[in-house]
Design a protein around this motif. Sequence first.
Motif, short mmCIF file in Angstrom:
data_model
loop_
_atom_site.label_atom_id
_atom_site.label_comp_id
_atom_site.label_asym_id
_atom_site.label_seq_id
_atom_site.Cartn_x
_atom_site.Cartn_y
_atom_site.Cartn_z
N ALA A 169 7.16 14.40 -2.86
CA ALA A 169 6.48 13.72 -2.19
C ALA A 169 5.94 12.20 -3.18
CB ALA A 169 5.76 14.59 -0.77
N PHE A 170 5.79 11.16 -2.20
CA PHE A 170 5.29 9.76 -3.53
C PHE A 170 4.77 9.27 -2.24
CE2 PHE A 170 8.69 6.56 -2.35
CZ PHE A 170 9.42 7.65 -2.09
N MET A 171 4.00 8.18 -2.22
CA MET A 171 3.60 7.50 -1.60
C MET A 171 3.66 6.37 -2.18
SD MET A 171 -0.33 6.17 -0.65
CE MET A 171 -1.32 6.81 0.14
N PRO A 172 4.95 5.27 -1.21
CA PRO A 172 5.53 3.77 -2.38
C PRO A 172 4.27 2.83 -2.38
CG PRO A 172 6.38 4.54 0.03
CD PRO A 172 5.23 5.26 -0.23
N LYS A 173 4.54 2.30 -3.78
CA LYS A 173 3.34 1.34 -4.22
C LYS A 173 2.64 0.71 -3.50
CE LYS A 173 5.90 1.13 -8.71
NZ LYS A 173 7.01 -0.26 -9.18
N LYS A 174 3.85 -0.37 -2.13
CA LYS A 174 2.66 -0.94 -1.15
C LYS A 174 1.61 -0.07 -0.66
CE LYS A 174 5.58 -5.65 -1.18
NZ LYS A 174 6.45 -5.04 -2.14
N SER A 175 2.44 1.03 -0.48
CA SER A 175 1.52 1.90 0.95
C SER A 175 0.32 2.47 -0.83
CB SER A 175 2.12 2.49 1.21
OG SER A 175 3.23 2.81 1.98
N PHE A 176 0.79 2.17 -1.79
CA PHE A 176 -0.83 2.71 -2.21
C PHE A 176 -1.43 1.61 -2.16
CE2 PHE A 176 -3.77 3.83 -5.92
CZ PHE A 176 -3.27 3.22 -6.62
N GLU A 177 -1.30 0.39 -2.46
CA GLU A 177 -2.33 -0.75 -2.24
C GLU A 177 -3.10 -0.82 -1.21
OE1 GLU A 177 0.57 -2.51 -5.90
OE2 GLU A 177 1.06 -3.55 -4.16
N LYS A 178 -1.86 -0.79 -0.12
CA LYS A 178 -2.79 -1.18 1.36
C LYS A 178 -3.62 -0.11 1.86
CE LYS A 178 0.75 -3.01 3.26
NZ LYS A 178 2.02 -2.72 4.36
N LEU A 179 -3.73 1.49 1.89
CA LEU A 179 -4.21 2.23 1.31
C LEU A 179 -5.85 1.64 0.24
CD1 LEU A 179 -5.55 5.21 2.32
CD2 LEU A 179 -4.09 6.07 0.15
N ASN A 180 -5.95 1.76 -0.27
CA ASN A 180 -6.68 1.35 -1.88
C ASN A 180 -7.54 -0.30 -0.87
OD1 ASN A 180 -6.73 3.79 -3.32
ND2 ASN A 180 -6.42 2.52 -4.55
N GLU A 181 -6.56 -1.28 -0.50
CA GLU A 181 -7.43 -2.02 0.38
C GLU A 181 -8.63 -1.30 1.03
OE1 GLU A 181 -4.09 -5.11 -0.36
OE2 GLU A 181 -5.36 -5.19 1.65
N LEU A 184 -11.71 0.32 -0.47
CA LEU A 184 -12.77 -0.52 -0.74
C LEU A 184 -13.33 -0.98 0.11
CD1 LEU A 184 -10.50 -2.36 -4.17
CD2 LEU A 184 -13.29 -0.57 -3.45
N GLN A 185 -12.80 -1.54 1.82
CA GLN A 185 -13.23 -2.24 2.04
C GLN A 185 -14.37 -1.10 3.01
OE1 GLN A 185 -10.07 -3.86 5.50
NE2 GLN A 185 -9.63 -5.09 3.69
N LEU A 186 -14.12 0.51 3.56
CA LEU A 186 -14.33 1.38 4.28
C LEU A 186 -15.92 2.05 3.48
CD1 LEU A 186 -11.95 3.26 6.58
CD2 LEU A 186 -13.71 1.40 6.76
N GLU A 187 -15.74 0.97 1.67
CA GLU A 187 -16.91 1.56 0.86
C GLU A 187 -16.30 3.20 0.49
OE1 GLU A 187 -20.17 -1.51 1.49
OE2 GLU A 187 -20.80 0.39 1.78
#
Length: 317
Positions: A169-181, A184-187
Amino acid sequence: KQSANKRAHELHELINTYNYEYNVLDKPSVPDSEYDRLMQELLKLEEAFPELKTSDSPTQRVGGTVLAAFQKVVHKTPMLSLGNAFNETDLRDFDRRVKQAVGDDVQYVVELKIDGLAVSLRYENGLFVQGATRGDGTTGEDITENLKTIRSIPLRLKKELSFEVRGEAFMPKKSFEKLNELRLQLEEEPFANPRNAAAGSIRQLDPKIAAKRNLDIFVYSIADLGGTGVEKHSEALDLLEEVGFKTNQERRKCETIEQVLNIIEDLQEKRANLSYDIDGIVIKVDSLAQQEELGFTAKSPRWAIAYKFPAEEVMTK
Ligand SMILES: Cc1ccc(Cn2cc(C(N)=O)ccc2=O)c(C)c1
């Protein structure tokens, strides 16, 4: 009633096919609106006739209940780890050991080593019944509800097989970047890498949160090949594809370790362009009879090895 049953069956077929095209083949044949219309029709039908709400219904992917804890699951076949190779010499030593044991007529299968977390999926008569983390290799955690939210995991196979399938099971790179953004917005603390994000997501006690993390999976082996009549690892991968699983298309068959070394070069170059993280490649003896002959060390198969890529220099933005 009878017609409701018939219509529900038709909707399952259509929705499962479109889901497969979109999530496994990445080649949808209908617009999202059409898929959504069919899902809405099935939801209404199941509201009117609750007995139609079967465990394999496409409407049941995101469960309702938040778990208090994960149950333990003992794997029927232990989930072992792979020995590592770090350079050409290690790979040639592996090839020599294999040939000393089973002779020179050896073929290998080379696959990408997805940087996610190993999971086990159990099917009974074609139905997905339980999924678990690797854990310590013998005992893992029941994450069935969260695995059901991964759209490329079929809830019902195209053949009524009973077996245990392993996958990453993995998280695609683009999903990873969106999740971290978003984090960060939610601190909130961002995840260090897609593997940690996938592990953190798949171990959520609330399936509704896991369902939002856009997890995916590549399946790579059948644990108990029992009655499938399959004689090669490459055939097992083809069978998994036939019955509806997502397998990685970068796999190659090799006659010699020379060919393996050449393919490592090619795959290392492809690494940056892949939509998911890999941390190496896996080389396996293709013949299951030869795998049997080679057997296992205390913790790893003698018929497979992981070649680890050198750690990538981290590109700090
Ligand atoms: C409203 C809506 C419905 C479906 C999807 C994505 N999608 C599309 C298909 C499709 N086209 O065959 C199949 C499964 C699926 O998950 C989105 C993004 C939005």
